[in-house]
Structure formats: C-alpha cells, structure tokens
Design a protein around this motif. Structure first.
Motif, PDB file in Angstrom:
ATOM      1  N   ASN A  78       0.632 -11.567  -1.119  1.00 17.83           N
ATOM      2  CA  ASN A  78      -0.598 -10.903  -1.547  1.00 17.83           C
ATOM      3  C   ASN A  78      -1.187 -10.107  -0.385  1.00 17.83           C
ATOM      4  O   ASN A  78      -1.742 -10.666   0.552  1.00 17.83           O
ATOM      5  CB  ASN A  78      -1.597 -11.953  -2.040  1.00 17.83           C
ATOM      6  N   ALA A  79      -1.047  -8.789  -0.442  1.00 21.17           N
ATOM      7  CA  ALA A  79      -1.605  -7.905   0.588  1.00 21.17           C
ATOM      8  C   ALA A  79      -2.669  -7.000  -0.014  1.00 21.17           C
ATOM      9  O   ALA A  79      -2.881  -5.881   0.437  1.00 21.17           O
ATOM     10  CB  ALA A  79      -0.495  -7.084   1.231  1.00 21.17           C
ATOM     11  N   THR A  80      -3.363  -7.494  -1.062  1.00 20.12           N
ATOM     12  CA  THR A  80      -4.303  -6.661  -1.825  1.00 20.12           C
ATOM     13  C   THR A  80      -5.738  -6.715  -1.314  1.00 20.12           C
ATOM     14  O   THR A  80      -6.574  -5.920  -1.734  1.00 20.12           O
ATOM     15  CB  THR A  80      -4.324  -7.088  -3.302  1.00 20.12           C
ATOM     16  N   SER A 400       6.012   5.664  -5.060  1.00 20.14           N
ATOM     17  CA  SER A 400       7.347   5.277  -4.606  1.00 20.14           C
ATOM     18  C   SER A 400       7.267   4.203  -3.534  1.00 20.14           C
ATOM     19  O   SER A 400       8.030   3.236  -3.526  1.00 20.14           O
ATOM     20  CB  SER A 400       8.080   6.506  -4.071  1.00 20.14           C
ATOM     21  N   LEU A 401       6.301   4.351  -2.639  1.00 20.58           N
ATOM     22  CA  LEU A 401       6.141   3.406  -1.537  1.00 20.58           C
ATOM     23  C   LEU A 401       5.689   2.032  -2.030  1.00 20.58           C
ATOM     24  O   LEU A 401       6.207   1.001  -1.596  1.00 20.58           O
ATOM     25  CB  LEU A 401       5.117   3.972  -0.552  1.00 20.58           C
ATOM     26  N   ILE A 402       4.759   2.033  -2.965  1.00 19.57           N
ATOM     27  CA  ILE A 402       4.263   0.754  -3.489  1.00 19.57           C
ATOM     28  C   ILE A 402       5.364   0.027  -4.261  1.00 19.57           C
ATOM     29  O   ILE A 402       5.429  -1.208  -4.286  1.00 19.57           O
ATOM     30  CB  ILE A 402       3.002   0.976  -4.370  1.00 19.57           C
ATOM     31  N   LYS A 403       6.266   0.808  -4.873  1.00 21.28           N
ATOM     32  CA  LYS A 403       7.412   0.212  -5.575  1.00 21.28           C
ATOM     33  C   LYS A 403       8.388  -0.404  -4.585  1.00 21.28           C
ATOM     34  O   LYS A 403       8.946  -1.477  -4.833  1.00 21.28           O
ATOM     35  CB  LYS A 403       8.113   1.273  -6.422  1.00 21.28           C
ATOM     36  N   ARG A 404       8.601   0.250  -3.450  1.00 16.42           N
ATOM     37  CA  ARG A 404       9.486  -0.309  -2.421  1.00 16.42           C
ATOM     38  C   ARG A 404       8.936  -1.632  -1.894  1.00 16.42           C
ATOM     39  O   ARG A 404       9.688  -2.572  -1.616  1.00 16.42           O
ATOM     40  CB  ARG A 404       9.656   0.687  -1.271  1.00 16.42           C
ATOM     41  N   LEU A 405       7.632  -1.700  -1.761  1.00 15.04           N
ATOM     42  CA  LEU A 405       7.010  -2.962  -1.346  1.00 15.04           C
ATOM     43  C   LEU A 405       7.275  -4.060  -2.381  1.00 15.04           C
ATOM     44  O   LEU A 405       7.603  -5.196  -2.031  1.00 15.04           O
ATOM     45  CB  LEU A 405       5.504  -2.775  -1.168  1.00 15.04           C
ATOM     46  N   ASN A 409      12.105  -8.606  -0.831  1.00 14.37           N
ATOM     47  CA  ASN A 409      12.271 -10.032  -1.107  1.00 14.37           C
ATOM     48  C   ASN A 409      11.708 -10.839   0.063  1.00 14.37           C
ATOM     49  O   ASN A 409      12.277 -10.833   1.152  1.00 14.37           O
ATOM     50  CB  ASN A 409      13.753 -10.366  -1.298  1.00 14.37           C
ATOM     51  N   PRO A 410      10.564 -11.521  -0.143  1.00 17.44           N
ATOM     52  CA  PRO A 410       9.749 -11.606  -1.368  1.00 17.44           C
ATOM     53  C   PRO A 410       8.941 -10.330  -1.589  1.00 17.44           C
ATOM     54  O   PRO A 410       8.656  -9.609  -0.627  1.00 17.44           O
ATOM     55  CB  PRO A 410       8.823 -12.793  -1.081  1.00 17.44           C
ATOM     56  N   PRO A 411       8.556 -10.050  -2.839  1.00 12.36           N
ATOM     57  CA  PRO A 411       7.767  -8.850  -3.117  1.00 12.36           C
ATOM     58  C   PRO A 411       6.459  -8.839  -2.333  1.00 12.36           C
ATOM     59  O   PRO A 411       5.789  -9.859  -2.190  1.00 12.36           O
ATOM     60  CB  PRO A 411       7.502  -8.948  -4.628  1.00 12.36           C
ATOM     61  N   ILE A 412       6.105  -7.662  -1.815  1.00 11.17           N
ATOM     62  CA  ILE A 412       4.834  -7.474  -1.110  1.00 11.17           C
ATOM     63  C   ILE A 412       3.936  -6.630  -2.014  1.00 11.17           C
ATOM     64  O   ILE A 412       4.296  -5.514  -2.386  1.00 11.17           O
ATOM     65  CB  ILE A 412       5.040  -6.771   0.246  1.00 11.17           C
ATOM     66  N   ILE A 413       2.791  -7.160  -2.377  1.00 12.23           N
ATOM     67  CA  ILE A 413       1.894  -6.474  -3.302  1.00 12.23           C
ATOM     68  C   ILE A 413       0.746  -5.843  -2.525  1.00 12.23           C
ATOM     69  O   ILE A 413      -0.177  -6.529  -2.083  1.00 12.23           O
ATOM     70  CB  ILE A 413       1.344  -7.437  -4.384  1.00 12.23           C
ATOM     71  N   GLY A 414       0.835  -4.522  -2.314  1.00 10.64           N
ATOM     72  CA  GLY A 414      -0.225  -3.782  -1.656  1.00 10.64           C
ATOM     73  C   GLY A 414      -1.071  -3.054  -2.689  1.00 10.64           C
ATOM     74  O   GLY A 414      -0.982  -3.336  -3.890  1.00 10.64           O
ATOM     75  N   VAL A 415      -1.888  -2.115  -2.241  1.00  8.10           N
ATOM     76  CA  VAL A 415      -2.736  -1.345  -3.156  1.00  8.10           C
ATOM     77  C   VAL A 415      -2.695   0.134  -2.761  1.00  8.10           C
ATOM     78  O   VAL A 415      -2.394   0.476  -1.612  1.00  8.10           O
ATOM     79  CB  VAL A 415      -4.210  -1.837  -3.140  1.00  8.10           C
ATOM     80  N   VAL A 416      -3.000   0.986  -3.728  1.00 11.36           N
ATOM     81  CA  VAL A 416      -3.133   2.416  -3.467  1.00 11.36           C
ATOM     82  C   VAL A 416      -4.607   2.781  -3.565  1.00 11.36           C
ATOM     83  O   VAL A 416      -5.245   2.548  -4.593  1.00 11.36           O
ATOM     84  CB  VAL A 416      -2.314   3.258  -4.472  1.00 11.36           C
ATOM     85  N   GLN A 417      -5.151   3.307  -2.480  1.00 14.36           N
ATOM     86  CA  GLN A 417      -6.546   3.738  -2.452  1.00 14.36           C
ATOM     87  C   GLN A 417      -6.617   5.111  -1.791  1.00 14.36           C
ATOM     88  O   GLN A 417      -6.027   5.315  -0.720  1.00 14.36           O
ATOM     89  CB  GLN A 417      -7.416   2.736  -1.674  1.00 14.36           C
ATOM     90  N   GLN A 418      -7.326   6.026  -2.446  1.00 12.40           N
ATOM     91  CA  GLN A 418      -7.490   7.383  -1.929  1.00 12.40           C
ATOM     92  C   GLN A 418      -6.152   8.002  -1.535  1.00 12.40           C
ATOM     93  O   GLN A 418      -5.969   8.565  -0.452  1.00 12.40           O
ATOM     94  CB  GLN A 418      -8.459   7.386  -0.737  1.00 12.40           C
ATOM     95  N   VAL A 421      -1.199   4.123   0.603  1.00 13.69           N
ATOM     96  CA  VAL A 421      -0.896   2.714   0.414  1.00 13.69           C
ATOM     97  C   VAL A 421      -1.538   1.909   1.541  1.00 13.69           C
ATOM     98  O   VAL A 421      -1.389   2.225   2.721  1.00 13.69           O
ATOM     99  CB  VAL A 421       0.629   2.480   0.393  1.00 13.69           C
ATOM    100  N   LEU A 422      -2.268   0.860   1.149  1.00 19.38           N
ATOM    101  CA  LEU A 422      -2.927  -0.015   2.124  1.00 19.38           C
ATOM    102  C   LEU A 422      -2.361  -1.427   2.044  1.00 19.38           C
ATOM    103  O   LEU A 422      -2.061  -1.939   0.962  1.00 19.38           O
ATOM    104  CB  LEU A 422      -4.434  -0.076   1.878  1.00 19.38           C
ATOM    105  N   ILE A 423      -2.242  -2.037   3.214  1.00 22.82           N
ATOM    106  CA  ILE A 423      -1.887  -3.451   3.348  1.00 22.82           C
ATOM    107  C   ILE A 423      -3.101  -4.169   3.929  1.00 22.82           C
ATOM    108  O   ILE A 423      -3.637  -3.758   4.962  1.00 22.82           O
ATOM    109  CB  ILE A 423      -0.681  -3.635   4.301  1.00 22.82           C
ATOM    110  N   TYR A 424      -3.537  -5.245   3.255  1.00 20.92           N
ATOM    111  CA  TYR A 424      -4.697  -6.019   3.721  1.00 20.92           C
ATOM    112  C   TYR A 424      -4.219  -7.317   4.389  1.00 20.92           C
ATOM    113  O   TYR A 424      -3.806  -8.258   3.700  1.00 20.92           O
ATOM    114  CB  TYR A 424      -5.598  -6.375   2.556  1.00 20.92           C
ATOM    115  N   PRO A 425      -4.274  -7.418   5.714  1.00 21.80           N
ATOM    116  CA  PRO A 425      -3.858  -8.662   6.378  1.00 21.80           C
ATOM    117  C   PRO A 425      -4.730  -9.864   6.030  1.00 21.80           C
ATOM    118  O   PRO A 425      -4.303 -11.004   6.193  1.00 21.80           O
ATOM    119  CB  PRO A 425      -3.986  -8.310   7.871  1.00 21.80           C
ATOM    120  N   ILE A 426      -5.972  -9.640   5.546  1.00 21.69           N
ATOM    121  CA  ILE A 426      -6.886 -10.735   5.257  1.00 21.69           C
ATOM    122  C   ILE A 426      -6.304 -11.725   4.261  1.00 21.69           C
ATOM    123  O   ILE A 426      -6.566 -12.932   4.335  1.00 21.69           O
ATOM    124  CB  ILE A 426      -8.257 -10.196   4.752  1.00 21.69           C
TER     125      ILE A 426
END
Length: 444
Positions: A78-80, A400-405, A409-418, A421-426
C-alpha cells in the motif's frame, strides 16, 4: 495443416512455464485454462491457416494463467497514503496477534464450551469483559460486520416502528450501501428530520410519537459538511429523549483516539448515556472484520437471543484475533500498537527522512512532494495530515507506469495525482521500503 502437431494438454501442463502456476492456482484450474486456450488456438489454426508454433501457444497460456492469478487474494504493498484502505483489506493485523491466535484456531478450542462446569458455553467468553474494559459499556455482542450490527439492532427493536434520522446522516458508503435502504430492509420506517446541513434538538423531539422506536445517529463516513451547519450534542440528545425512545449510534469507525477532528470516541458516546453503539472491528480498531455492539445490558440481551443472531455471528477466528489484539492494547504492548495513532503523531521530519530513504537513489528522477495522508476507510473525512510523497518522473504515461507498479511481485499500489504517479512512504511497512526502492532503481 496438421492439428495433431499441437502439443497435448497433459504435456503442456508439465512444461516449466505452465507448471509454475500449479501451486498458485491448483493443477485442475491450470488444466482447465490450458484446455480452453488450446481450443482457441486450434480454432485459430483452422481459420487462419497459420503454422503451429508451440512457443506461441505456451506464451498465450501463460498470459491467461497470469491474468487469472492476479485475481487471487494476495499481499499488496500500500503506497497510496491511505492507512485504512477499504479496497486493500482495511487495517493490517499485527503478525504477533495472528501467530498467537493461530494457536487457538488451528486446533480445537472452548468456543462454546464452559471449562468450569463442562457444559455448553457462551460464544463471547472472556471477550465480552475485554470489550467492556477497552471501550466501556455494560455489555456487548459481536456480529460479522457493522452493517449486520445495524440490521440486527433495527430488526430487534424497530421492526414496523419509526426510526428518526437526520437528513444530513442519510449516507451512502462504498459498494452502494445506503442507510435508508437498510432501514427499509429491516422493516423499520424512516422518519427523516432537519435539513442536510442543520438538525436541531427540536427537530428530533417534534418528530417523536407513540410509534417511535429510536433515534439513530449515523457516522457520516466519507464526507462532512463545512460552513453553516449544526448537529445536536449527543449528551443533550440522550438527556432529552423520552424513556420509550432508544438512542442508537452507528459510530462506524471504532475510534478510541482522542483529539481527531470531528471524530468522537466510542467511549464518549457510551459515557453520554447512549443505549447502543455499533462499530467496525477492522477500521480504527485494527482487528478482523466484525461488527461490535456495545451498550446497556437490557438491550444487548434481546440482540443475543434474536433468531438473526445465528445468521450474523462470526467464526472462531474473529473472536480469537479480537481478544488477543485488545489484551495487548490494554497492556500497552508495542506489538499491538494502534498503527493509526503511531503514524498521525510522527513529526514531519520523520516523514521526510522516510521518503528520502527511497528517493536518494535518484533525487532528480524521484522528487519529494509535500502532500497530505488520510486515515481513510470512511472514518475521519475531516482529518488530513502532512507528509511527503515521491513523484516518479518518467517518459511513460501515468496509466502505463501505475500498471507497471501493479504488475510487480508483490503488486505496488500507488496513486496518480495531477498527472504524475506518487508513492506514499507513510503507508509502507519498514521492510517494504527496500522492495519499493529496488523496483524504482530498476525502473529508472
């Protein structure tokens, strides 16, 4: 054209590429998918007259197996920036709690057996005492989720009677779940009062008649009203309602952390004299999915004896996990710390350092972005907290980038904003920082 040259299914199943999926999907399911793809390939050969290519066939089968395997329940990262993510399993259960509970659930247990007298026991067992100690309230009961808790309360006390709900609390949450519809389904009659933004004490009191069963106060879940708005203080409402009208609160989140904007604790509602409070066990409580109903003994007892209780009661895993979790919490054991409370109290420097651990591999390609993180899960829509995220600068499109994430393995779930693609370390666990760092290193 020699269709007989197509490799038999049994032989295909033993190829390295396809056999890899036996443990992931089971051999029978792999065989079923392989047969279907061979049938499609045979038809393609007949219709297009193409030469038989075994490597192409295996590649097609593997793609189908990969697509199927992505649908299995599996770990994701979960990198959302949303701690309690409804689509990602809500709150993670601490490993220590899981391991301790496994000693009970992987063998036989005294789930419904009284060890003191050797007779049939109460399913709640010691958990009832633990829940009262942790949250408060005279008594309690457990069902399989909070929607079931609300339905059971309405079915037991308000079937064919009126339930008063503020118009500003007739919410719809994820999956199309609507408060007015669950009222109708339970046999209760909705009596809405006030307006979207303002409901007063008089609105409630004027709506009460001889057929009024309860006033229901509902957690607003994933939205809030700002500006010219007003809600009735729960202490005042509890004090002014006639004796024949119950006061029930669908608190929803299970919050016990003081000071979160617009999010009263469960204990506060119980101290105010509310008759019943229901909440989720897998949001801010951080346990397994469950509906917890707390309150006055005179109302808990009829719930426990209602025929629908048999339908809604949870399995042994839920009882064991929740009991273990709350014992650790009551002992202030760090193994079961409330993850939400830990994260929202971290200084902003901690957030920045965490993001820099990842971004340091290529700061020019992974700039830090000042942003906000959420508790999520339809719990605290008003509460947003400062954090730092990592933007991924790439020639690839965000989609395309969010799909690569997701395909990692394991899937990395990031978000697209503005449009980036953003990754949230929190929301990453400590061991996941390295996994994300390695992926981004390869990507860049």
């Amino acid at each position: 054209m020699q269709l007989s040259q197509i490799t038999p299914v049994e032989k295909l199943l033993n190829t390295k590429e396809i056999a890899f999926y036996h443990d992931i999907l089971s051999r029978p399911l792999v065989a079923e998918i392989t047969k279907a793809e061979v049938t499609h390939y045979r038809q393609k050969v007949i219709e297009q007259g193409i030469a038989i290519d075994t490597n192409e066939l295996i590649h097609t089968i593997v793609l189908a197996l990969k697509k199927q395997s992505s649908q299995r329940l599996q770990r994701v990262i979960n990198a959302t920036g949303i701690i309690v993510h409804t689509n990602l399993g809500r709150s993670p259960i601490p490993q220590t709690i899981w391991q301790e509970a496994s000693e009970t659930v992987c063998g036989y247990s005294n789930l419904e057996f009284n060890l003191n007298n050797g007779k049939r026991g109460n399913r709640m067992g010691m958990l009832s005492k633990i829940l009262s100690t942790y949250f408060g309230g005279e008594s309690n009961i457990l069902v399989n989720n909070n929607a079931a808790a609300m339905h059971l309360i309405l079915k037991t006390f308000a079937q064919g009677k009126e339930v008063i709900v503020s118009r500003g609390e007739q919410v719809q949450i994820g999956g199309g779940f609507r408060i007015p519809e669950i009222l109708e389904e339970s046999g209760a009659v909705l009596r809405d009062v006030g307006t979207t933004n303002i409901t007063t004490l008089d609105d409630y009191l004027k709506a009460i008649n001889e057929n009024t069963a309860m006033v229901l106060v509902v957690h607003q879940s994933n939205y809030y009203i700002e500006g010219f708005s007003q809600r009735v203080d729960i202490n005042l409402l509890a004090a002014k309602l006639p004796e024949h009208v119950m006061l029930v609160v669908d608190q929803g989140s299970g919050n016990q952390i003081a000071g979160i904007p617009g999010e009263p604790t469960v204990a506060n509602y119980l101290k105010a004299g509310v008759d019943l409070v229901c909440l989720s066990g897998d949001k801010m409580v951080g346990g397994p999915q469950a509906g917890i109903i707390l309150g006055k003994q005179q109302f808990i007892e009829p719930l426990s004896k209602h025929p629908m209780m048999r339908v809604f009661r949870p399995g042994k895993e839920t009882y064991a996990l929740l009991e273990k979790l709350l014992i650790h919490r009551l002992n202030h054991d760090c193994a079961a710390n409330n993850r939400i409370e830990t994260l929202i109290t971290q200084p902003i420097e901690w957030h920045q350092e965490r993001a820099q651990q990842i971004a340091s591999i290529a700061p020019e390609k992974l700039p830090l972005v000042a942003t906000k993180f959420l508790i999520g899960g339809g719990t605290t829509p008003r509460a947003q907290y400062d954090t730092w995220a990592i933007a991924i600068l790439s020639d690839e499109s965000p989609s395309s980038l969010i799909k690569r994430l997701r395909n990692h393995n394991p899937p990395i779930i990031g978000v697209v904003q503005q449009d980036q693609v953003l990754i949230y370390p929190i929301t990453l666990f400590d061991e996941e920082l390295t996994i994300v760092k390695e992926f981004l290193s390869e990507l860049i």
